[in-house]
Write a protein that holds these residues in place. Sequence first.
Motif, PDB file in Angstrom:
ATOM      1  N   GLU A  37       0.819  -1.217   0.000  1.00  0.00           N
ATOM      2  CA  GLU A  37       0.000   0.000   0.000  1.00  0.00           C
ATOM      3  C   GLU A  37       0.852   1.266   0.000  1.00  0.00           C
ATOM      4  O   GLU A  37       0.575   2.204  -0.747  1.00  0.00           O
ATOM      5  CB  GLU A  37      -0.952  -0.005   1.191  1.00  0.00           C
ATOM      6  CG  GLU A  37      -2.062  -1.015   1.032  1.00  0.00           C
ATOM      7  CD  GLU A  37      -3.116  -0.899   2.105  1.00  0.00           C
ATOM      8  OE1 GLU A  37      -3.245   0.192   2.721  1.00  0.00           O
ATOM      9  OE2 GLU A  37      -3.834  -1.891   2.325  1.00  0.00           O
ATOM     10  N   TRP A  38       1.878   1.318   0.829  1.00  0.00           N
ATOM     11  CA  TRP A  38       2.739   2.509   0.868  1.00  0.00           C
ATOM     12  C   TRP A  38       3.521   2.663  -0.426  1.00  0.00           C
ATOM     13  O   TRP A  38       3.679   3.781  -0.937  1.00  0.00           O
ATOM     14  CB  TRP A  38       3.669   2.480   2.084  1.00  0.00           C
ATOM     15  CG  TRP A  38       2.928   2.758   3.356  1.00  0.00           C
ATOM     16  CD1 TRP A  38       2.563   1.861   4.309  1.00  0.00           C
ATOM     17  CD2 TRP A  38       2.432   4.026   3.792  1.00  0.00           C
ATOM     18  NE1 TRP A  38       1.874   2.485   5.321  1.00  0.00           N
ATOM     19  CE2 TRP A  38       1.779   3.825   5.030  1.00  0.00           C
ATOM     20  CE3 TRP A  38       2.465   5.311   3.274  1.00  0.00           C
ATOM     21  CZ2 TRP A  38       1.182   4.850   5.743  1.00  0.00           C
ATOM     22  CZ3 TRP A  38       1.870   6.341   3.983  1.00  0.00           C
ATOM     23  CH2 TRP A  38       1.241   6.110   5.209  1.00  0.00           C
ATOM     24  N   LEU A  39       4.004   1.551  -0.982  1.00  0.00           N
ATOM     25  CA  LEU A  39       4.708   1.613  -2.267  1.00  0.00           C
ATOM     26  C   LEU A  39       3.760   2.050  -3.374  1.00  0.00           C
ATOM     27  O   LEU A  39       4.145   2.792  -4.280  1.00  0.00           O
ATOM     28  CB  LEU A  39       5.349   0.259  -2.599  1.00  0.00           C
ATOM     29  CG  LEU A  39       6.151   0.179  -3.891  1.00  0.00           C
ATOM     30  CD1 LEU A  39       7.282   1.209  -3.908  1.00  0.00           C
ATOM     31  CD2 LEU A  39       6.696  -1.233  -4.087  1.00  0.00           C
ATOM     32  N   GLY A  40       2.498   1.618  -3.297  1.00  0.00           N
ATOM     33  CA  GLY A  40       1.501   2.048  -4.280  1.00  0.00           C
ATOM     34  C   GLY A  40       1.293   3.551  -4.260  1.00  0.00           C
ATOM     35  O   GLY A  40       1.180   4.193  -5.306  1.00  0.00           O
ATOM     36  N   ILE A  97      -9.718   0.491  -1.352  1.00  0.00           N
ATOM     37  CA  ILE A  97      -9.681  -0.772  -0.604  1.00  0.00           C
ATOM     38  C   ILE A  97      -8.556  -0.807   0.424  1.00  0.00           C
ATOM     39  O   ILE A  97      -8.340  -1.828   1.076  1.00  0.00           O
ATOM     40  CB  ILE A  97      -9.571  -1.990  -1.555  1.00  0.00           C
ATOM     41  CG1 ILE A  97      -8.272  -1.963  -2.348  1.00  0.00           C
ATOM     42  CG2 ILE A  97     -10.797  -2.073  -2.461  1.00  0.00           C
ATOM     43  CD1 ILE A  97      -8.016  -3.211  -3.190  1.00  0.00           C
ATOM     44  N   SER A  98      -7.858   0.298   0.590  1.00  0.00           N
ATOM     45  CA  SER A  98      -6.723   0.346   1.512  1.00  0.00           C
ATOM     46  C   SER A  98      -7.123  -0.064   2.925  1.00  0.00           C
ATOM     47  O   SER A  98      -8.127   0.407   3.459  1.00  0.00           O
ATOM     48  CB  SER A  98      -6.126   1.754   1.536  1.00  0.00           C
ATOM     49  OG  SER A  98      -5.117   1.838   2.524  1.00  0.00           O
ATOM     50  N   GLN A  99      -6.318  -0.923   3.513  1.00  0.00           N
ATOM     51  CA  GLN A  99      -6.548  -1.362   4.885  1.00  0.00           C
ATOM     52  C   GLN A  99      -5.477  -0.842   5.839  1.00  0.00           C
ATOM     53  O   GLN A  99      -5.602  -0.991   7.042  1.00  0.00           O
ATOM     54  CB  GLN A  99      -6.578  -2.897   4.942  1.00  0.00           C
ATOM     55  CG  GLN A  99      -7.720  -3.509   4.180  1.00  0.00           C
ATOM     56  CD  GLN A  99      -9.058  -3.150   4.815  1.00  0.00           C
ATOM     57  OE1 GLN A  99      -9.331  -3.511   5.944  1.00  0.00           O
ATOM     58  NE2 GLN A  99      -9.878  -2.414   4.089  1.00  0.00           N
ATOM     59  N   GLU A 100      -4.405  -0.258   5.301  1.00  0.00           N
ATOM     60  CA  GLU A 100      -3.292   0.188   6.145  1.00  0.00           C
ATOM     61  C   GLU A 100      -2.912   1.653   5.895  1.00  0.00           C
ATOM     62  O   GLU A 100      -2.984   2.467   6.807  1.00  0.00           O
ATOM     63  CB  GLU A 100      -2.058  -0.708   5.900  1.00  0.00           C
ATOM     64  CG  GLU A 100      -2.283  -2.186   6.162  1.00  0.00           C
ATOM     65  CD  GLU A 100      -2.515  -2.515   7.625  1.00  0.00           C
ATOM     66  OE1 GLU A 100      -2.132  -1.711   8.488  1.00  0.00           O
ATOM     67  OE2 GLU A 100      -3.073  -3.585   7.895  1.00  0.00           O
ATOM     68  N   ALA A 101      -2.491   1.973   4.697  1.00  0.00           N
ATOM     69  CA  ALA A 101      -1.920   3.294   4.417  1.00  0.00           C
ATOM     70  C   ALA A 101      -2.938   4.423   4.547  1.00  0.00           C
ATOM     71  O   ALA A 101      -2.692   5.408   5.251  1.00  0.00           O
ATOM     72  CB  ALA A 101      -1.290   3.310   3.025  1.00  0.00           C
ATOM     73  N   ILE A 102      -4.062   4.300   3.882  1.00  0.00           N
ATOM     74  CA  ILE A 102      -5.057   5.374   3.914  1.00  0.00           C
ATOM     75  C   ILE A 102      -5.648   5.542   5.317  1.00  0.00           C
ATOM     76  O   ILE A 102      -5.758   6.680   5.793  1.00  0.00           O
ATOM     77  CB  ILE A 102      -6.141   5.174   2.836  1.00  0.00           C
ATOM     78  CG1 ILE A 102      -5.508   5.193   1.430  1.00  0.00           C
ATOM     79  CG2 ILE A 102      -7.242   6.218   2.957  1.00  0.00           C
ATOM     80  CD1 ILE A 102      -4.714   6.446   1.095  1.00  0.00           C
ATOM     81  N   PRO A 103      -6.005   4.459   6.015  1.00  0.00           N
ATOM     82  CA  PRO A 103      -6.456   4.661   7.405  1.00  0.00           C
ATOM     83  C   PRO A 103      -5.383   5.330   8.281  1.00  0.00           C
ATOM     84  O   PRO A 103      -5.711   6.158   9.131  1.00  0.00           O
ATOM     85  CB  PRO A 103      -6.759   3.236   7.890  1.00  0.00           C
ATOM     86  CG  PRO A 103      -7.130   2.497   6.649  1.00  0.00           C
ATOM     87  CD  PRO A 103      -6.229   3.076   5.589  1.00  0.00           C
ATOM     88  N   ALA A 104      -4.113   5.021   8.055  1.00  0.00           N
ATOM     89  CA  ALA A 104      -3.045   5.654   8.841  1.00  0.00           C
ATOM     90  C   ALA A 104      -2.933   7.138   8.499  1.00  0.00           C
ATOM     91  O   ALA A 104      -2.723   7.970   9.391  1.00  0.00           O
ATOM     92  CB  ALA A 104      -1.709   4.954   8.582  1.00  0.00           C
ATOM     93  N   LEU A 105      -3.081   7.485   7.245  1.00  0.00           N
ATOM     94  CA  LEU A 105      -2.984   8.888   6.829  1.00  0.00           C
ATOM     95  C   LEU A 105      -4.195   9.713   7.267  1.00  0.00           C
ATOM     96  O   LEU A 105      -4.060  10.893   7.578  1.00  0.00           O
ATOM     97  CB  LEU A 105      -2.826   8.988   5.310  1.00  0.00           C
ATOM     98  CG  LEU A 105      -1.480   8.544   4.737  1.00  0.00           C
ATOM     99  CD1 LEU A 105      -1.544   8.510   3.220  1.00  0.00           C
ATOM    100  CD2 LEU A 105      -0.369   9.457   5.213  1.00  0.00           C
TER     101      LEU A 105
END
Length: 161
Positions: A37-40, A97-105
Amino acid sequence: MKGAPPRLKAAFWLDVALLISVCALEQIPFTGAIVHEWLGLAFGAMIVVHLLFAWTWIASQTRQLFPVQSGRRLINYVLNLCLFACVTAVIFSGIMISQEAIPALTKKKRTAIRSDSPWGYIHDQGSNLVVALAGLHLALNWDWAIAAGRRMLRRGKAGIP
């Protein structure tokens, strides 16, 4: 003999980074979801920079497209347009569909992805198209890649003694 101009160096190494990123993004079992996700997101930023570097080419090709002067030029233009559309769809669906990066941001709680969500399908199928179109893009621009690579790696010009 002069070394490669700074703009060529930047464009060349950006293209190398994009190629490596596409390969890594296709290997989720290797990278894991968080790195994927972060690389995306980083890939999306690199695409924007790539387009900015190529903007004068994009503008000149668009102006020269009609009347069609060359079949290769038209194919390259349409291929690049399709690649842009697919990359945009993959990045947008990935954000959805982000489960990690977008929720963290956004500091928002993760939400479960429904198995019948169209975003996962768009992301999966779009990424398959991106790989195919990126391969064709590289093939059509292979002469530039080889010439730029040779210019970058000339003895004594890229830090090689």
